[in-house]
Structure formats: structure tokens, C-alpha cells
Scaffold this motif. Structure first.
Motif, PDB file in Angstrom:
ATOM      1  N   TYR A   3      -2.488   7.500  -8.740  1.00 24.61           N
ATOM      2  CA  TYR A   3      -1.533   8.820  -8.219  1.00 24.61           C
ATOM      3  C   TYR A   3      -1.346   9.739  -9.612  1.00 24.61           C
ATOM      4  O   TYR A   3      -1.262  10.929  -9.385  1.00 24.61           O
ATOM      5  CB  TYR A   3       0.117   7.935  -7.925  1.00 24.61           C
ATOM      6  CG  TYR A   3      -0.232   7.515  -6.707  1.00 24.61           C
ATOM      7  CD1 TYR A   3      -0.367   7.215  -5.472  1.00 24.61           C
ATOM      8  CD2 TYR A   3      -0.084   5.671  -7.514  1.00 24.61           C
ATOM      9  CE1 TYR A   3      -0.732   6.958  -4.495  1.00 24.61           C
ATOM     10  CE2 TYR A   3       0.107   4.696  -6.419  1.00 24.61           C
ATOM     11  CZ  TYR A   3      -0.508   5.044  -5.036  1.00 24.61           C
ATOM     12  OH  TYR A   3      -0.379   3.816  -3.968  1.00 24.61           O
ATOM     13  N   PRO A  31       1.860   4.608   4.558  1.00 29.04           N
ATOM     14  CA  PRO A  31       3.079   4.520   4.038  1.00 29.04           C
ATOM     15  C   PRO A  31       3.435   4.222   2.520  1.00 29.04           C
ATOM     16  O   PRO A  31       3.898   5.114   2.028  1.00 29.04           O
ATOM     17  CB  PRO A  31       4.574   3.675   4.002  1.00 29.04           C
ATOM     18  CG  PRO A  31       3.110   3.259   5.935  1.00 29.04           C
ATOM     19  CD  PRO A  31       1.816   3.611   5.794  1.00 29.04           C
ATOM     20  N   ARG A  32       2.836   3.119   2.049  1.00 30.94           N
ATOM     21  CA  ARG A  32       2.862   2.538   0.650  1.00 30.94           C
ATOM     22  C   ARG A  32       1.570   4.230  -0.479  1.00 30.94           C
ATOM     23  O   ARG A  32       2.887   3.782  -1.251  1.00 30.94           O
ATOM     24  CB  ARG A  32       2.415   1.142   0.320  1.00 30.94           C
ATOM     25  CG  ARG A  32       3.319   0.306   1.176  1.00 30.94           C
ATOM     26  CD  ARG A  32       1.761  -1.283   1.390  1.00 30.94           C
ATOM     27  NE  ARG A  32       1.494  -0.802   2.475  1.00 30.94           N
ATOM     28  CZ  ARG A  32       0.016  -1.837   2.042  1.00 30.94           C
ATOM     29  NH1 ARG A  32       0.214  -2.731   2.055  1.00 30.94           N
ATOM     30  NH2 ARG A  32      -0.677  -1.557   3.107  1.00 30.94           N
ATOM     31  N   GLN A  33       1.305   4.349   0.104  1.00 32.05           N
ATOM     32  CA  GLN A  33       0.366   5.263  -1.004  1.00 32.05           C
ATOM     33  C   GLN A  33       1.565   5.865  -0.815  1.00 32.05           C
ATOM     34  O   GLN A  33       1.318   7.218  -2.351  1.00 32.05           O
ATOM     35  CB  GLN A  33      -0.923   5.057  -0.082  1.00 32.05           C
ATOM     36  CG  GLN A  33      -1.859   4.322  -0.340  1.00 32.05           C
ATOM     37  CD  GLN A  33      -3.838   4.383   0.013  1.00 32.05           C
ATOM     38  OE1 GLN A  33      -3.814   5.208   0.477  1.00 32.05           O
ATOM     39  NE2 GLN A  33      -4.639   3.707  -0.855  1.00 32.05           N
ATOM     40  N   TYR A  34       1.938   7.013   0.441  1.00 26.85           N
ATOM     41  CA  TYR A  34       2.904   7.912  -0.308  1.00 26.85           C
ATOM     42  C   TYR A  34       4.096   7.950  -0.847  1.00 26.85           C
ATOM     43  O   TYR A  34       4.416   8.738  -2.149  1.00 26.85           O
ATOM     44  CB  TYR A  34       3.264   8.757   1.361  1.00 26.85           C
ATOM     45  CG  TYR A  34       4.018   9.166   1.382  1.00 26.85           C
ATOM     46  CD1 TYR A  34       3.763  10.645   0.823  1.00 26.85           C
ATOM     47  CD2 TYR A  34       5.526   8.944   1.720  1.00 26.85           C
ATOM     48  CE1 TYR A  34       5.008  11.686   0.913  1.00 26.85           C
ATOM     49  CE2 TYR A  34       7.465  10.299   1.272  1.00 26.85           C
ATOM     50  CZ  TYR A  34       6.472  11.635   1.179  1.00 26.85           C
ATOM     51  OH  TYR A  34       8.251  11.998   0.628  1.00 26.85           O
ATOM     52  N   ALA A  35       4.537   6.544  -0.694  1.00 29.57           N
ATOM     53  CA  ALA A  35       5.544   5.717  -1.628  1.00 29.57           C
ATOM     54  C   ALA A  35       5.281   6.325  -3.113  1.00 29.57           C
ATOM     55  O   ALA A  35       6.251   6.867  -4.327  1.00 29.57           O
ATOM     56  CB  ALA A  35       6.471   4.650  -1.099  1.00 29.57           C
ATOM     57  N   GLY A  36       3.898   5.794  -3.461  1.00 29.43           N
ATOM     58  CA  GLY A  36       3.552   6.216  -4.616  1.00 29.43           C
ATOM     59  C   GLY A  36       2.596   7.565  -4.902  1.00 29.43           C
ATOM     60  O   GLY A  36       3.318   8.004  -6.071  1.00 29.43           O
ATOM     61  N   LEU A  38       4.554   9.869  -4.130  1.00 33.50           N
ATOM     62  CA  LEU A  38       5.793  10.753  -4.135  1.00 33.50           C
ATOM     63  C   LEU A  38       7.242   9.564  -5.396  1.00 33.50           C
ATOM     64  O   LEU A  38       7.446  10.847  -6.208  1.00 33.50           O
ATOM     65  CB  LEU A  38       6.937  10.137  -3.047  1.00 33.50           C
ATOM     66  CG  LEU A  38       8.352  10.696  -3.101  1.00 33.50           C
ATOM     67  CD1 LEU A  38       8.368  12.518  -3.162  1.00 33.50           C
ATOM     68  CD2 LEU A  38       9.293  10.448  -1.358  1.00 33.50           C
ATOM     69  N   SER A  39       6.514   9.273  -5.570  1.00 27.21           N
ATOM     70  CA  SER A  39       7.308   8.314  -7.298  1.00 27.21           C
ATOM     71  C   SER A  39       6.607   8.754  -7.766  1.00 27.21           C
ATOM     72  O   SER A  39       6.809   9.399  -9.016  1.00 27.21           O
ATOM     73  CB  SER A  39       7.525   7.120  -7.193  1.00 27.21           C
ATOM     74  OG  SER A  39       7.769   6.746  -8.270  1.00 27.21           O
ATOM     75  N   PRO A  58       8.570  14.666   4.294  1.00 27.55           N
ATOM     76  CA  PRO A  58       9.047  12.582   4.098  1.00 27.55           C
ATOM     77  C   PRO A  58       8.846  12.344   5.675  1.00 27.55           C
ATOM     78  O   PRO A  58       7.982  11.345   5.915  1.00 27.55           O
ATOM     79  CB  PRO A  58      10.401  12.173   3.910  1.00 27.55           C
ATOM     80  CG  PRO A  58      10.407  13.250   2.784  1.00 27.55           C
ATOM     81  CD  PRO A  58      10.306  14.825   3.328  1.00 27.55           C
ATOM     82  N   ARG A  61       5.409  12.142   5.873  1.00 24.47           N
ATOM     83  CA  ARG A  61       4.381  12.130   4.970  1.00 24.47           C
ATOM     84  C   ARG A  61       3.391  12.291   4.020  1.00 24.47           C
ATOM     85  O   ARG A  61       2.031  12.409   3.557  1.00 24.47           O
ATOM     86  CB  ARG A  61       3.884  10.536   4.648  1.00 24.47           C
ATOM     87  CG  ARG A  61       4.872   9.251   5.320  1.00 24.47           C
ATOM     88  CD  ARG A  61       4.531   7.443   5.392  1.00 24.47           C
ATOM     89  NE  ARG A  61       3.012   7.881   6.192  1.00 24.47           N
ATOM     90  CZ  ARG A  61       3.255   7.161   7.443  1.00 24.47           C
ATOM     91  NH1 ARG A  61       3.627   7.177   8.365  1.00 24.47           N
ATOM     92  NH2 ARG A  61       1.526   7.625   8.062  1.00 24.47           N
TER      93      ARG A  61
END
Length: 397
Positions: A3, A31-36, A38-39, A58, A61
Motif C-alpha cells: 500500500y 474489502p480487506r485490500q481497500y481497508a489496507g 485506506l489506512s 467508502p 470502496r
């Protein structure tokens, strides 16, 4: 996925990109990659001011980034991302013309034609929150002061969504003007308009800003969304966010376009929206209105007077104007039946509409739905379950 490397590529392009460079909508499949991602974006943003130009949705995503960086990302992360062009989209209306009509206790012809005043003894749309994704609104207009919430300005965050075009104020007036005995009255005068400014002074917007506008409406639990604009091309991101709103129980009412043809524009063509065409004051399909079996309902759209910035009034024509009449009628119903789903609302609008007057050579089946009728719509509320299940026609009156 790395990321940090992802965002470094974006930062590099932002630093060299011209202000008007094309943009791309980058949507993550996982969704997990989007969360990563985004973080990482949140942690880098304080030290990388350029990342503040990146917009996020959001709900689907997605990130909106410069086009050049998207090309690089597409090659490296092709299996993890969907990347599409951030297209332009236009409001659906003709040029405005001044109206000199006195506004004392003024009921525009369209408000009367759909029998809204007769419905006010049952419903005025009280407490229904309507998101109007448009050019903003005139917060100083005397007929709109009691009808406007703060909304959001997607072009300049933190600034009130003021209307620098006029189109959004016109839509808001038809929907919810509450001028009383001294001004104009809209279809649902006790409803509350949340202006979502996505369009600039020319009436143009990016698809990404429409996506962000719908995202904002869903996040803020808006009851109903008015979208008086369209484009010829499909957008996966736009369709995805429309589906999200549909599943969240928020009806989207969209104008079909002003090409005078069979067929129409997106997002009205998506089955999850309620598609609106325009009629004239003789209840005939307006010559400019798109038409076809996909049209769910028609509303008054020719020479429609409504509010205009700087305490004014203007006449406009277009399926934009028709859409605001239909959205207003829907707000009257939702105030009485707040649990209606978008599908139920669409079926009720179709089945309670009044027959259109046909022009020579026209076939009713080729036009789609009929003309919106607020009284018939409210009288059908006791038959919501039967009508939604497709068991028979609504009562007439």
C-alpha cells in the motif's frame, strides 16, 4: 499489495499533474485490500498534502486519482482493481427564462396538475429528508428558508452548497417551496431539502462527485434522492453506488433526458432508479422528453416556473423539472408510509399514474408509465402490500 508503494505512485503523479488533468475512479474488489489502502492513505495524508486531493467513496470502496497514476496502478494491480474514466455528466434542462407572474400565494401549474394541494390535508411531506444532487441552492430565497438543511458542497468542502447556476434552486422550489400566502408553494412544502452540490456553475459534474453525493446521502440516512441529470454512457462506479442506495432502502428518482427519443440517459436507465419523463400542460409527452417502456412515470416539465437565486423566479423546461414533481409526490407518500422500499415506491408510482393524452401516431405502451398523481398515490397507501406484490391495480380517484 504494497500500500505504501501504491500511494507513492499516486503522490508522484499528483505532484506533476496539471490542475485540470483527467481523473480515474479506482475501485477495490477485496474489502480487506481497500481497508489496507485506506489506512495507509490516512497515515500518509498529514505529511503528503497532495493526498488531500484524493477523494474516497467508502460505500463502493473507491478512490478518485489522477489518470496517469491510474494507468500505472492498472498494470501493477490489474487483478485487484477496477479502473474507469471519471466522465462528465450534465443537468437535464433548457435555458431559464424570466417570469413576471406575481407570486402572492402562487401555485405553479405543475403543482396543481399533479393534485398536490388536494393531498396536503393528508400529507405535506413532513420530516422527509430529500437529497438533491445538483448545483446547490439559494439559502436566502424567502420561499426556501424553512425548507433547506445545510447539505454538503462536494466541490469545496466546508463551504455552504450555494447555487451559482440556478438549476438546483429551481428543483428545490418545485420540491419544497413554502412561501405561504406571500410566495410560491412546492409539492411537499414540509419536507426538508439537503442540497448536495456536485455540479459547477456551468451545470457540469464528474461522475465521481455523483458517486460521492449518493455515498453522502446513504451515510446521512437521507430518505429520498432527486437526480435531475444524465449521460449517455454506462458507469460501473455509478451503477454500483446506485445499487448500494437501493439496498439501503433509499429511492433514487432520476430524469430520463431531453433528446426527444426512445431510450434515455443513465442513471435513469438503471433498473434500481425511478425513471421520469416530462409532460406538457395538456398531459401529453413533451416534445423534448425521452420516452420508452423503461419510463416509470411522467411529471410536468414544460415551462415550469419555480424559485431562482436572488429571490427570483424563472421558467424552465426539461425532464429535470418533471423529476422534481415526482420526487415531491414520493415525499408526500413516504411521510405517511416511511417503511416503503424503493421497489414498492416504483410500483405505486406506476400503478397510480393517470393516463397520458396521446399525440397522433403514438402508442401508449411505447411511452412507459403515466402521469404522476399525488391524490391517487396517497389513496393507494392502504394497498401497499397488495400492489407491491403485483396482485392488482391501485384504486383510482
Amino acid at each position: 499489495m504494497d500500500y505504501y508503494e501504491f500511494w507513492q505512485a499516486v503522490i508522484k503523479e499528483i505532484a506533476t499533474a496539471p490542475a485540470n488533468e483527467e481523473r480515474r475512479i479506482v475501485t477495490f474488489h477485496d474489502p480487506r485490500q481497500y481497508a489496507g489502502a485506506l489506512s495507509q492513505w490516512k497515515s500518509l495524508k498529514p505529511s503528503r498534502p497532495g493526498l488531500r486531493k484524493v477523494k474516497i467513496s467508502p460505500l463502493i470502496r473507491a478512490f478518485v486519482v489522477p489518470a496517469a497514476s491510474a494507468v500505472n496502478l492498472m498494470h501493477k494491480y490489474a487483478g485487484a482493481l477496477t479502473i474507469e474514466e471519471d466522465l462528465r455528466i450534465q443537468i437535464h434542462s433548457s435555458a431559464a427564462s424570466p417570469t413576471t407572474r406575481k407570486t402572492s400565494h402562487y401555485l405553479p401549474w405543475g403543482v396543481k396538475a399533479i393534485r398536490a394541494p388536494q393531498a396536503w390535508s393528508r400529507s405535506t411531506g413532513v420530516h422527509i429528508k430529500i437529497g438533491v444532487i445538483d448545483t446547490g441552492a439559494d439559502f436566502l430565497h424567502p420561499d426556501l428558508k424553512a425548507s433547506l438543511a445545510s447539505g454538503v458542497n462536494l466541490l469545496h468542502r466546508g463551504i455552504l452548497p450555494l447555487d451559482d447556476n440556478g438549476h438546483g434552486t429551481h428543483i428545490a422550489g418545485t420540491l419544497a417551496a413554502a412561501g405561504g400566502t406571500r410566495g410560491m408553494m412546492g409539492v411537499a412544502p414540509r419536507s426538508l431539502i439537503y442540497p448536495v452540490k456536485a455540479f459547477d456553475h456551468t451545470g457540469s459534474a464528474y461522475v465521481s462527485d455523483i458517486v460521492l453525493g449518493i455515498d453522502w446521502c446513504v451515510q446521512n440516512r437521507i430518505d429520498l434522492i432527486n437526480m435531475s441529470f444524465g449521460m449517455k454512457t454506462r458507469s460501473k462506479a455509478l451503477h454500483d453506488v446506485v445499487v448500494k442506495a437501493y439496498r439501503a432502502g433509499i429511492p433514487i428518482i432520476a430524469s430520463s433526458g431531453n433528446d426527444g427519443k426512445r431510450g434515455g440517459d443513465y442513471p435513469a436507465r438503471y433498473s434500481e432508479t425511478i425513471a421520469v419523463g416530462a409532460i406538457d400542460n395538456k398531459r401529453r409527452v413533451a416534445s423534448f422528453s425521452n420516452r420508452g417502456s423503461y419510463i416509470d412515470v411522467y411529471g410536468p416539465g414544460e415551462n415550469v416556473p419555480s424559485c431562482w437565486p436572488k429571490e427570483g423566479y424563472r421558467e424552465m423546461s426539461g425532464t429535470s423539472m418533471a423529476t422534481s414533481h415526482v420526487t415531491g409526490a414520493a415525499a408526500l407518500l413516504l411521510a405517511l408510509c416511511p417503511g416503503l422500499t424503493p421497489r414498492q415506491l416504483k410500483l405505486l408510482l406506476r400503478r397510480t399514474s393517470s393516463p397520458l393524452r396521446l399525440r397522433k401516431g403514438q402508442r401508449r405502451a411505447a411511452l412507459g408509465g403515466g402521469a404522476v398523481d399525488a391524490m391517487r398515490l396517497l389513496r393507494a397507501r392502504t394497498r401497499v402490500r397488495r400492489i407491491a406484490a403485483g396482485e392488482g391495480p391501485a384504486s383510482t380517484g
